[in-house]
Scaffold this motif. Structure first.
Motif, PDB file in Angstrom:
ATOM      1  N   THR A  19      22.818  41.283  20.189  1.00 57.61           N
ATOM      2  CA  THR A  19      21.521  41.834  19.801  1.00 57.61           C
ATOM      3  C   THR A  19      21.681  42.519  18.445  1.00 57.61           C
ATOM      4  N   TYR A  20      20.806  42.161  17.522  1.00 60.07           N
ATOM      5  CA  TYR A  20      20.865  42.715  16.163  1.00 60.07           C
ATOM      6  C   TYR A  20      19.605  43.528  15.872  1.00 60.07           C
ATOM      7  N   SER A  21      19.779  44.687  15.253  1.00 64.85           N
ATOM      8  CA  SER A  21      18.626  45.421  14.734  1.00 64.85           C
ATOM      9  C   SER A  21      18.058  44.640  13.563  1.00 64.85           C
ATOM     10  N   VAL A  22      16.742  44.576  13.478  1.00 62.94           N
ATOM     11  CA  VAL A  22      16.153  43.918  12.305  1.00 62.94           C
ATOM     12  C   VAL A  22      16.318  44.880  11.125  1.00 62.94           C
ATOM     13  N   ASN A  23      16.945  44.420  10.050  1.00 67.55           N
ATOM     14  CA  ASN A  23      17.125  45.268   8.865  1.00 67.55           C
ATOM     15  C   ASN A  23      16.626  44.537   7.607  1.00 67.55           C
ATOM     16  N   GLU A  24      16.711  45.224   6.486  1.00 63.58           N
ATOM     17  CA  GLU A  24      16.177  44.664   5.227  1.00 63.58           C
ATOM     18  C   GLU A  24      16.806  43.326   4.854  1.00 63.58           C
ATOM     19  N   PRO A  25      18.182  43.219   4.848  1.00 69.68           N
ATOM     20  CA  PRO A  25      18.771  41.922   4.478  1.00 69.68           C
ATOM     21  C   PRO A  25      18.318  40.791   5.406  1.00 69.68           C
ATOM     22  N   MET A  26      18.138  41.111   6.702  1.00 71.65           N
ATOM     23  CA  MET A  26      17.694  40.066   7.632  1.00 71.65           C
ATOM     24  C   MET A  26      16.271  39.625   7.295  1.00 71.65           C
ATOM     25  N   LEU A  27      15.397  40.603   7.040  1.00 72.17           N
ATOM     26  CA  LEU A  27      14.010  40.267   6.712  1.00 72.17           C
ATOM     27  C   LEU A  27      13.950  39.403   5.463  1.00 72.17           C
ATOM     28  N   LYS A  28      14.819  39.753   4.509  1.00 75.19           N
ATOM     29  CA  LYS A  28      14.841  39.006   3.246  1.00 75.19           C
ATOM     30  C   LYS A  28      15.265  37.551   3.509  1.00 75.19           C
ATOM     31  N   ASP A  29      16.314  37.381   4.321  1.00 68.04           N
ATOM     32  CA  ASP A  29      16.791  36.021   4.620  1.00 68.04           C
ATOM     33  C   ASP A  29      15.762  35.229   5.422  1.00 68.04           C
ATOM     34  N   LEU A  30      15.085  35.905   6.342  1.00 61.92           N
ATOM     35  CA  LEU A  30      14.070  35.202   7.148  1.00 61.92           C
ATOM     36  C   LEU A  30      12.904  34.772   6.263  1.00 61.92           C
ATOM     37  N   LYS A  31      12.495  35.684   5.347  1.00 62.58           N
ATOM     38  CA  LYS A  31      11.348  35.373   4.484  1.00 62.58           C
ATOM     39  C   LYS A  31      11.694  34.262   3.490  1.00 62.58           C
ATOM     40  N   GLY A  54      10.194  35.240  14.188  1.00 63.16           N
ATOM     41  CA  GLY A  54      10.446  36.144  15.318  1.00 63.16           C
ATOM     42  C   GLY A  54      10.851  37.540  14.868  1.00 63.16           C
ATOM     43  N   GLY A  55      11.866  37.617  14.013  1.00 64.38           N
ATOM     44  CA  GLY A  55      12.358  38.914  13.551  1.00 64.38           C
ATOM     45  C   GLY A  55      11.311  39.642  12.717  1.00 64.38           C
ATOM     46  N   ILE A  56      10.584  38.888  11.910  1.00 64.95           N
ATOM     47  CA  ILE A  56       9.573  39.505  11.029  1.00 64.95           C
ATOM     48  C   ILE A  56       8.441  40.100  11.868  1.00 64.95           C
ATOM     49  N   LEU A  57       7.949  39.317  12.830  1.00 65.44           N
ATOM     50  CA  LEU A  57       6.859  39.811  13.688  1.00 65.44           C
ATOM     51  C   LEU A  57       7.317  41.022  14.497  1.00 65.44           C
ATOM     52  N   ALA A  58       8.541  40.958  15.031  1.00 65.57           N
ATOM     53  CA  ALA A  58       9.062  42.087  15.830  1.00 65.57           C
ATOM     54  C   ALA A  58       9.115  43.342  14.959  1.00 65.57           C
ATOM     55  N   PHE A  59       9.630  43.171  13.736  1.00 57.33           N
ATOM     56  CA  PHE A  59       9.767  44.336  12.848  1.00 57.33           C
ATOM     57  C   PHE A  59       8.404  44.928  12.497  1.00 57.33           C
ATOM     58  N   GLU A  60       7.484  44.068  12.107  1.00 52.07           N
ATOM     59  CA  GLU A  60       6.191  44.569  11.626  1.00 52.07           C
ATOM     60  C   GLU A  60       5.422  45.282  12.742  1.00 52.07           C
ATOM     61  N   ILE A  61       5.480  44.740  13.961  1.00 46.53           N
ATOM     62  CA  ILE A  61       4.765  45.395  15.072  1.00 46.53           C
ATOM     63  C   ILE A  61       5.478  46.699  15.441  1.00 46.53           C
ATOM     64  N   SER A 101      13.242  47.415  16.480  1.00 51.80           N
ATOM     65  CA  SER A 101      13.014  45.975  16.648  1.00 51.80           C
ATOM     66  C   SER A 101      14.364  45.266  16.606  1.00 51.80           C
ATOM     67  N   PHE A 102      14.474  44.189  17.395  1.00 52.71           N
ATOM     68  CA  PHE A 102      15.737  43.461  17.497  1.00 52.71           C
ATOM     69  C   PHE A 102      15.497  41.959  17.489  1.00 52.71           C
ATOM     70  N   ILE A 103      16.564  41.224  17.188  1.00 49.29           N
ATOM     71  CA  ILE A 103      16.608  39.795  17.524  1.00 49.29           C
ATOM     72  C   ILE A 103      17.833  39.596  18.411  1.00 49.29           C
ATOM     73  N   VAL A 104      17.828  38.507  19.198  1.00 45.66           N
ATOM     74  CA  VAL A 104      18.951  38.251  20.114  1.00 45.66           C
ATOM     75  C   VAL A 104      19.412  36.801  19.957  1.00 45.66           C
ATOM     76  N   ASP A 105      20.708  36.608  19.824  1.00 45.85           N
ATOM     77  CA  ASP A 105      21.331  35.271  19.835  1.00 45.85           C
ATOM     78  C   ASP A 105      20.494  34.196  19.126  1.00 45.85           C
ATOM     79  N   TYR A 112      23.184  43.203  10.872  1.00 43.34           N
ATOM     80  CA  TYR A 112      23.164  41.936  10.127  1.00 43.34           C
ATOM     81  C   TYR A 112      23.650  42.169   8.692  1.00 43.34           C
ATOM     82  N   PRO A 113      24.575  41.327   8.234  1.00 47.21           N
ATOM     83  CA  PRO A 113      25.132  41.556   6.898  1.00 47.21           C
ATOM     84  C   PRO A 113      24.171  41.177   5.775  1.00 47.21           C
ATOM     85  N   GLY A 114      24.331  41.784   4.610  1.00 43.09           N
ATOM     86  CA  GLY A 114      23.515  41.436   3.436  1.00 43.09           C
ATOM     87  C   GLY A 114      24.206  40.342   2.636  1.00 43.09           C
ATOM     88  N   GLY A 115      23.633  39.973   1.508  1.00 43.99           N
ATOM     89  CA  GLY A 115      24.290  38.969   0.675  1.00 43.99           C
ATOM     90  C   GLY A 115      23.311  38.169  -0.131  1.00 43.99           C
TER      91      GLY A 115
END
Ligand SMILES: Nc1ncnc2c1ncn2[C@@H]1O[C@H](COP(=O)(O)OP(=O)(O)OP(=O)(O)O)[C@@H](O)[C@H]1O
Ligand SMILES: CCCC(=O)O
Length: 370
Positions: A89-101, A113-120, A128-132, A358-361
């Protein structure tokens, strides 16, 4: 002692639907599949552009049911085509949102999934989290070698359902998931065969991009020289070839349907071609299981068959007849991804696990997958 009650919203965006659920601890109190008509979905230029539409649709559905979201403890979304990460289970963070977008590894409905979870969740000041996500990568180094140095084998599979089913079976066997050696076979629109050892998926076929058995919609491994010739024949654009492999391959290509139930009906009515193709799909799944068993030196505690195709008794029998000598086969039909998302969030809320970071990059070029 009375256990604390958590209320969790889970969101699983698919290409034509958004599945949502409300769980009080592990208990589902509301589940809904919101179907989106093709015209609406296709009116958006990209998956990410559907964000506002999907968010409003979810909130409307919850409102209609009289569900007060201010009582939520967290929101969990299905993770998308992110950079390779280990399961959990990962916390939704900025680098993840950036990669998803940006679509780090391509476009896929689950990127939302991660974006909607974070925004709500952000509006409610809850986590907010994502899983596997499908990019869970726990492969052994040896499994990454493809035979062409420029091309590494990749781990893209039904991680959420495979891990959830593996944990469920471990519980039934009164063992810890981490202590088992399992072959988990998810058989849905795509088919993935994962080798689970000590709680890690150390090898698995890339279920999205042409590896492993063919499936209702995907080609799986194909004769590679012929594929190269097809690519350079001048007859097809790259997207057309990709469609032959993903979306229009497998049962769709041979029989014009992705519905195994239709194929079974045709077989019952004497359709010999349908019988051959269906047999071949089971044969390829069994072969992949045989191959996976060698990764574990034949020491396999159980083979688990799951996904929609596992409802098909005849299909399952065609596979188990060939692989029962390897190990016991446990049949867990369907998928329980909403439950798996809720349980992933719950493990963190109950502090049984710490949410991973979640790592950045840097972001790489996008590839269209759907
Ligand atoms: N009762 C059944 N008997 C036989 N096949 C079935 C049955 N129910 C569903 N299926 C088949 O399972 C397949 C779909 O499986 P599933 O619903 O797991 O796929 P999906 O969620 O669309 O894709 P994926 O699991 O790859 O993400 C279809 O071919 C469908 O016909
Ligand atoms: C194989 C990854 C999940 C999917 O089928 O899209």
């Amino acid at each position: 002692m009375h256990q604390k009650e958590f209320r969790i919203l889970v969101i699983n965006p698919g290409s034509t639907s958004t599945k949502i659920g409300i769980f009080d601890n592990e208990r589902p109190v509301f589940e809904k599949t919101i179907r989106h008509d093709t015209e609406t979905i296709h009116s958006f230029d990209s998956v990410i552009d559907q964000y506002t539409f999907r968010k409003e649709t979810i909130l409307e559905a919850l409102d209609y049911e009289g569900i007060n979201i201010s009582k939520l403890s967290c929101v969990v979304g299905r993770g998308g085509l992110l950079r390779p990460i280990e399961g959990g289970t990962y916390s939704v963070n900025e680098p993840m949102l950036k990669d998803l977008k940006n679509g780090y590894a391509g476009e896929h409905a689950s990127n939302l999934g991660g974006i909607l979870a974070f925004e709500i969740a952000e509006g409610l000041n809850i986590p907010s989290f994502i899983v596997d996500p499908v990019v869970v990568d726990e492969m052994d180094e040896i499994a990454r070698i493809s035979g062409v140095p420029e091309m590494e084998r990749k781990s893209i599979f039904h991680a959420l359902n495979q891990k959830a089913v593996a944990r469920r079976v471990a519980k039934q066997l009164n063992k810890s998931y981490e202590a088992l050696r399992l072959i988990v076979v998810h058989m849905g629109g795509g088919i993935t065969v994962g080798v689970h050892k000590d709680g890690r998926v150390i090898d698995v076929n890339n279920g999205l991009h042409g590896e492993g058995p063919f499936s209702p919609e995907r080609a799986g491994t194909v004769p590679i020289g012929d594929l190269v010739s097809l690519c350079f024949s001048g007859e097809f654009y790259a997207e057309e070839v990709m469609k032959k492999l993903v979306g229009q391959g497998g049962l769709v290509a041979y029989l014009g349907t992705n519905d195994a139930r239709t194929v079974e009906e045709r077989i019952e009515n004497g359709d010999k071609k349908a019988e051959l193709i269906y047999d071949a799909m089971a044969y390829q799944v069994a072969k992949e299981i045989g191959s996976a068993s060698t990764v574990l030196y034949g020491q396999v505690d159980a083979i688990i068959l799951t996904g929609g195709l596992a409802f098909g008794k005849e299909f399952v029998k065609k596979i188990t007849d060939r692989v029962e000598w390897v190990s016991d086969c446990i049949i867990q039909p369907g998928e329980n991804e909403l439950q798996a998302l809720a349980e992933g969030g719950l493990r963190v809320l109950r502090e049984e696990e710490t949410a991973k970071v979640y790592p950045g990059g840097k972001t790489i070029a996008r590839v269209s997958l759907d």
